[in-house]
Design a protein around this motif. Structure first.
Motif, PDB file in Angstrom:
ATOM      1  N   MET A 241       7.926  10.986  -1.865  1.00 17.39           N
ATOM      2  CA  MET A 241       7.008  11.226  -0.752  1.00 17.39           C
ATOM      3  C   MET A 241       5.579  10.964  -1.222  1.00 17.39           C
ATOM      4  O   MET A 241       5.258  11.206  -2.391  1.00 17.39           O
ATOM      5  N   ALA A 242       4.756  10.473  -0.304  1.00 21.80           N
ATOM      6  CA  ALA A 242       3.364  10.159  -0.658  1.00 21.80           C
ATOM      7  C   ALA A 242       2.614  11.413  -1.096  1.00 21.80           C
ATOM      8  O   ALA A 242       1.600  11.328  -1.784  1.00 21.80           O
ATOM      9  N   GLU A 243       3.117  12.575  -0.724  1.00 22.52           N
ATOM     10  CA  GLU A 243       2.507  13.850  -1.116  1.00 22.52           C
ATOM     11  C   GLU A 243       2.705  14.144  -2.593  1.00 22.52           C
ATOM     12  O   GLU A 243       2.044  15.026  -3.140  1.00 22.52           O
TER      13      GLU A 243
ATOM     14  N   ALA B  15       0.815  -1.216   0.000  1.00 21.52           N
ATOM     15  CA  ALA B  15       0.000   0.000   0.000  1.00 21.52           C
ATOM     16  C   ALA B  15       0.853   1.271   0.000  1.00 21.52           C
ATOM     17  O   ALA B  15       0.361   2.357  -0.305  1.00 21.52           O
ATOM     18  N   HIS B  16       2.128   1.124   0.351  1.00 20.49           N
ATOM     19  CA  HIS B  16       2.975   2.319   0.455  1.00 20.49           C
ATOM     20  C   HIS B  16       3.216   2.921  -0.936  1.00 20.49           C
ATOM     21  O   HIS B  16       3.338   2.217  -1.925  1.00 20.49           O
ATOM     22  N   ASN B  17       3.298   4.238  -0.965  1.00 26.82           N
ATOM     23  CA  ASN B  17       3.429   4.960  -2.219  1.00 26.82           C
ATOM     24  C   ASN B  17       4.609   4.492  -3.078  1.00 26.82           C
ATOM     25  O   ASN B  17       4.510   4.439  -4.304  1.00 26.82           O
ATOM     26  N   TYR B  18       5.697   4.150  -2.421  1.00 29.83           N
ATOM     27  CA  TYR B  18       6.938   3.786  -3.128  1.00 29.83           C
ATOM     28  C   TYR B  18       6.767   2.485  -3.934  1.00 29.83           C
ATOM     29  O   TYR B  18       6.902   2.505  -5.172  1.00 29.83           O
TER      30      TYR B  18
ATOM     31  N   GLY C  75       9.414  19.543   4.676  1.00 30.29           N
ATOM     32  CA  GLY C  75      10.057  19.369   5.974  1.00 30.29           C
ATOM     33  C   GLY C  75      11.432  18.740   5.861  1.00 30.29           C
ATOM     34  O   GLY C  75      12.100  18.503   6.854  1.00 30.29           O
ATOM     35  N   ASP C  76      11.851  18.465   4.600  1.00 30.58           N
ATOM     36  CA  ASP C  76      13.200  17.934   4.400  1.00 30.58           C
ATOM     37  C   ASP C  76      14.181  19.079   4.205  1.00 30.58           C
ATOM     38  O   ASP C  76      13.845  20.107   3.611  1.00 30.58           O
ATOM     39  N   LEU C  77      15.401  18.898   4.692  1.00 30.42           N
ATOM     40  CA  LEU C  77      16.470  19.859   4.442  1.00 30.42           C
ATOM     41  C   LEU C  77      17.347  19.272   3.351  1.00 30.42           C
ATOM     42  O   LEU C  77      17.838  18.144   3.476  1.00 30.42           O
TER      43      LEU C  77
ATOM     44  N   GLN D 125      18.808   5.436  -6.696  1.00 31.20           N
ATOM     45  CA  GLN D 125      18.289   6.069  -5.481  1.00 31.20           C
ATOM     46  C   GLN D 125      16.945   6.730  -5.792  1.00 31.20           C
ATOM     47  O   GLN D 125      16.769   7.347  -6.851  1.00 31.20           O
ATOM     48  N   VAL D 126      16.017   6.581  -4.860  1.00 26.80           N
ATOM     49  CA  VAL D 126      14.680   7.143  -5.016  1.00 26.80           C
ATOM     50  C   VAL D 126      14.352   7.972  -3.785  1.00 26.80           C
ATOM     51  O   VAL D 126      14.371   7.455  -2.662  1.00 26.80           O
ATOM     52  N   PHE D 127      14.136   9.240  -4.012  1.00 27.33           N
ATOM     53  CA  PHE D 127      13.752  10.124  -2.906  1.00 27.33           C
ATOM     54  C   PHE D 127      12.346  10.634  -3.232  1.00 27.33           C
ATOM     55  O   PHE D 127      12.171  11.465  -4.115  1.00 27.33           O
TER      56      PHE D 127
ATOM     57  N   GLU E 229      10.218   3.687   7.922  1.00 27.11           N
ATOM     58  CA  GLU E 229       8.902   3.803   8.549  1.00 27.11           C
ATOM     59  C   GLU E 229       8.860   5.117   9.322  1.00 27.11           C
ATOM     60  O   GLU E 229       9.737   5.384  10.137  1.00 27.11           O
ATOM     61  N   LYS E 230       7.835   5.931   9.021  1.00 23.80           N
ATOM     62  CA  LYS E 230       7.806   7.277   9.564  1.00 23.80           C
ATOM     63  C   LYS E 230       6.968   7.343  10.850  1.00 23.80           C
ATOM     64  O   LYS E 230       5.878   6.799  10.909  1.00 23.80           O
ATOM     65  N   ILE E 231       7.507   8.036  11.845  1.00 21.26           N
ATOM     66  CA  ILE E 231       6.785   8.210  13.102  1.00 21.26           C
ATOM     67  C   ILE E 231       6.620   9.702  13.347  1.00 21.26           C
ATOM     68  O   ILE E 231       7.606  10.443  13.412  1.00 21.26           O
TER      69      ILE E 231
ATOM     70  N   GLY F 197      15.264   3.653  -1.400  1.00 18.65           N
ATOM     71  CA  GLY F 197      14.718   4.946  -0.989  1.00 18.65           C
ATOM     72  C   GLY F 197      13.924   4.826   0.287  1.00 18.65           C
ATOM     73  O   GLY F 197      13.933   3.787   0.944  1.00 18.65           O
ATOM     74  N   GLY F 198      13.242   5.896   0.637  1.00 18.00           N
ATOM     75  CA  GLY F 198      12.417   5.922   1.842  1.00 18.00           C
ATOM     76  C   GLY F 198      13.152   6.505   3.031  1.00 18.00           C
ATOM     77  O   GLY F 198      12.549   7.005   3.976  1.00 18.00           O
ATOM     78  N   ALA F 199      14.470   6.414   3.012  1.00 22.75           N
ATOM     79  CA  ALA F 199      15.313   6.993   4.053  1.00 22.75           C
ATOM     80  C   ALA F 199      16.692   7.160   3.451  1.00 22.75           C
ATOM     81  O   ALA F 199      16.993   6.582   2.401  1.00 22.75           O
TER      82      ALA F 199
ATOM     83  N   SER G 291       3.884   3.033  -6.684  1.00 23.57           N
ATOM     84  CA  SER G 291       3.865   3.975  -7.802  1.00 23.57           C
ATOM     85  C   SER G 291       5.224   4.480  -8.259  1.00 23.57           C
ATOM     86  O   SER G 291       5.285   5.317  -9.148  1.00 23.57           O
ATOM     87  N   SER G 292       6.307   4.028  -7.681  1.00 23.79           N
ATOM     88  CA  SER G 292       7.612   4.601  -8.072  1.00 23.79           C
ATOM     89  C   SER G 292       8.566   3.578  -8.697  1.00 23.79           C
ATOM     90  O   SER G 292       9.652   3.361  -8.156  1.00 23.79           O
ATOM     91  N   PRO G 293       8.338   3.036  -9.865  1.00 25.88           N
ATOM     92  CA  PRO G 293       7.058   2.885 -10.553  1.00 25.88           C
ATOM     93  C   PRO G 293       6.169   1.846  -9.889  1.00 25.88           C
ATOM     94  O   PRO G 293       4.973   1.811 -10.145  1.00 25.88           O
TER      95      PRO G 293
ATOM     96  N   GLU H  52      13.533  18.904   9.044  1.00 26.54           N
ATOM     97  CA  GLU H  52      13.060  19.931   9.959  1.00 26.54           C
ATOM     98  C   GLU H  52      11.752  19.496  10.608  1.00 26.54           C
ATOM     99  O   GLU H  52      11.393  19.936  11.680  1.00 26.54           O
ATOM    100  N   LYS H  53      11.020  18.589   9.908  1.00 26.84           N
ATOM    101  CA  LYS H  53       9.733  18.152  10.450  1.00 26.84           C
ATOM    102  C   LYS H  53       9.953  17.281  11.675  1.00 26.84           C
ATOM    103  O   LYS H  53      10.991  16.626  11.797  1.00 26.84           O
ATOM    104  N   ASP H  54       8.969  17.287  12.550  1.00 28.30           N
ATOM    105  CA  ASP H  54       9.090  16.568  13.808  1.00 28.30           C
ATOM    106  C   ASP H  54       8.698  15.109  13.588  1.00 28.30           C
ATOM    107  O   ASP H  54       7.624  14.662  13.983  1.00 28.30           O
TER     108      ASP H  54
END
Ligand code: J2J
Length: 536
Positions: free
Chosen positions: A334-336, A233-236, A414-416, A330-332, A440-442, A308-310, A239-241, A431-433
């Protein structure tokens, strides 16, 4: 009925159509265009499905759902693991214009409740094999609390909720009626940095473009044999591809329950897999397995490994070609929306040391300083982006959207990052909290809110700690009224019903939390403290 979402402004929408990015085709076309084909589409365990069979199964389910009264413009909460039914369900829902939230299989009561509350689903599709649904306790609560919920179907249920039966019942006179291509097709999940997990509306047009363009860059075609070992179900891996890219190209997707070397090496060898996608910790484990088991022979068919993912360390990246014996990409992403790839013909140095460049010529990406002003090439700042497949607002979240977007519709991820002269991005920090636990994002705030529900907890702050395998783990700093052990904290959170990966790996009791001059918890200082202290 239409699902409301933040639309692209007319001028940009016109441009994306003019350039052929938005083709006004529904996502169902990815599958139905091959609906008459007997080529192999999907393998899960011993189950093999041709394109015709997947399409037929999706039609059957769509038809059953229509008979059960589901209507276009409604929403569904879906929780299925890496099983064929995940894709069958996704296409079935798209075919009747019902927009799903595809929760991860690791999600628990807290996450599912939060999603259901936001979308008010008419339908729930889940699995009896998930601990939450082995009995009807949680199901009854959901049905009771979510007044919108009218239909429930469960995999591995032989009774009234039988999903298999709904997939097997032949469709009669079924004609697909997906939502319009510039409407919401489904919701992606945000990694999150806020108290409640946010939902990302994705339209047919924008998602279809991201998949089509990804296929061009990654050169997926009918010979592609893709192993999906990350959560489907994860975006990566979607869809990537991902699996949808494979389906579009008429290749073959093989599902793995997890990315472990034991399972994946066997699947790669057996099904002659040529591409897969991993997160960095899985790469480490694969490299270790190759060393221990004496070689990469089982991986001989693999030509491309996406990572990717991290953040992937350059040291790890540099070992892939030699030790795994295939090319790294490398794949950078985001689900956005925004996805960056290193290109297949990039020089090794760029593939090892950067996170690639945006996939679309119309991805507008720039780096902002803390005041929102653009920074020159090479300097580190906030990633700002908009484009033909980057969303324009979280679902039903006006307040958060006001912060996450600037007035020109640029999303701040939120990424630098820094961007070099050739447009290649290097992820420098965040920068995001949020804690990125091996991909896996928390969202720190989500867990802090749950911790504050504990009677003994006065203040709570969740911060990342460096970890050699996962990149980051989490540490909860607590100010307490009465002593608490790490096991108690984890048990309490488990009782609150959150996914296991969100439980703090470490717990530190402190007298007070350091504050910044404006009175926010100073997480930077907390992290520095951890660096100086030995592991408890
Ligand atoms: C550093 N950080 C990364 C990378 C994501 C493709 C690939 C990944 C995702 C994904 C995705 C990173 N190096 N290579 O959706 O389609 C961190 C960033 C980013 C966040 C997004 C896709 N790749 N990240 O990981 O929505 O912090 O999507 O903003 O889960 O992961 O997380 P998510």
């Amino acid at each position: 009925m239409r699902i409301p979402y933040s639309r692209w402004p007319d001028d940009l929408a016109a441009r994306y159509r003019e350039k052929g990015y938005w083709q006004d085709l529904p996502l169902t076309d990815i599958l139905s265009r091959h609906g008459e084909s007997d080529a192999l589409a999907l393998i899960e365990g011993e189950r093999h499905f041709s394109y015709r069979q997947v399409n037929q199964a999706a039609d059957n389910l769509a038809c059953s759902l229509k008979r059960a009264g589901l209507q276009a413009g409604e929403t569904a909460l879906v929780q299925l693991g890496n099983v064929a039914e995940f894709y069958i369900t996704l296409f079935a829902l798209l075919k009747i214009g019902v927009a799903p939230v595809n929760a991860l299989f690791s999600h628990q009561r807290s996450e599912l409740t939060a999603y259901a509350t936001q979308i008010q689903p008419a339908l729930l599709i889940a699995d009896r094999q998930h601990a939450l649904f082995t009995d009807n306790a949680f199901l009854n609560v959901l049905v009771d609390e979510q007044r919108s919920l009218r239909v429930v179907l469960l995999r591995n249920d032989s009774g009234e909720y039988n999903l298999d039966a709904a997939i097997e019942r032949p469709a009669v006179d079924f004609v697909a009626s997906p939502s319009a291509s510039d409407e919401v097709a489904f919701f992606q999940l945000s990694g999150g940095s806020t108290g409640t997990p946010k939902l990302i509306p994705r339209t047919h047009n924008d998602y279809d473009y991201s998949i089509r363009r990804s296929n061009e860059i990654c050169q997926f075609d009918h010979n592609t044999r893709y192993l999906c070992a990350l959560p489907a179900a994860h975006n990566y891996p979607l869809s990537s591809p991902g699996a949808l890219g494979v389906f579009l190209a008429q290749g073959c997707v093989v599902l793995a329950a997890d990315p472990s070397a034991t399972l994946c090496f066997a699947l790669i060898e057996r099904h002659q897999i040529n591409v897969t996608a991993l997160v960095p910790p899985a790469v480490s484990l694969w490299l270790q397995a190759i060393r221990e088991w004496g070689g990469n022979q089982p991986l001989a068919s693999l030509t491309l490994l996406q990572v990717g993912g991290a953040r992937l360390s350059a040291t790890l990246a540099a070992r892939i070609q030699d030790e795994i014996g295939c090319q790294l990409q490398q794949v950078f992403g985001m689900a956005e929306g925004l996805v960056n790839y290193t290109r297949l013909d990039d020089p090794p140095d760029r593939i090892i040391n950067t996170q690639g460049r945006p996939m679309s010529p119309d991805d507008e990406v720039w780096v902002a300083d803390e005041h929102g002003n653009p920074l020159p090439n090479g300097e580190v700042g906030r990633l700002m982006t908009r484009g033909p497949y980057t969303f324009r607002g979280y679902y039903n979240s006006p307040e958060h959207n006001a912060q996450a977007f600037d007035r020109h519709g640029f999303y701040c991820s939120g990424d630098l990052i820094s961007i070099d002269e050739q447009g290649y991005i290097t992820v420098q920090g965040r920068e995001k909290d949020q804690i990125n636990r091996g991909g896996e994002k928390i969202a720190a705030e989500e867990i802090e809110n749950l911790l504050l529900r504990h009677d003994a907890v006065i203040y709570a702050a969740l911060v990342s700690i460096d970890d050699s395998l996962l990149g980051e783990k989490s540490c909860a700093y607590l100010v307490v009224k009465a002593p608490l052990r790490a096991v108690d904290v984890r048990r309490f959170l488990r009782e609150q019903g959150v996914a296991e990966f969100k439980l703090p790996d470490r717990v530190e009791l402190v007298d007070e939390l350091p504050l910044t001059p404006v009175g926010k918890v100073d997480k930077k200082r907390l992290r520095q403290r951890l660096d100086r202290r030995p592991q408890a």
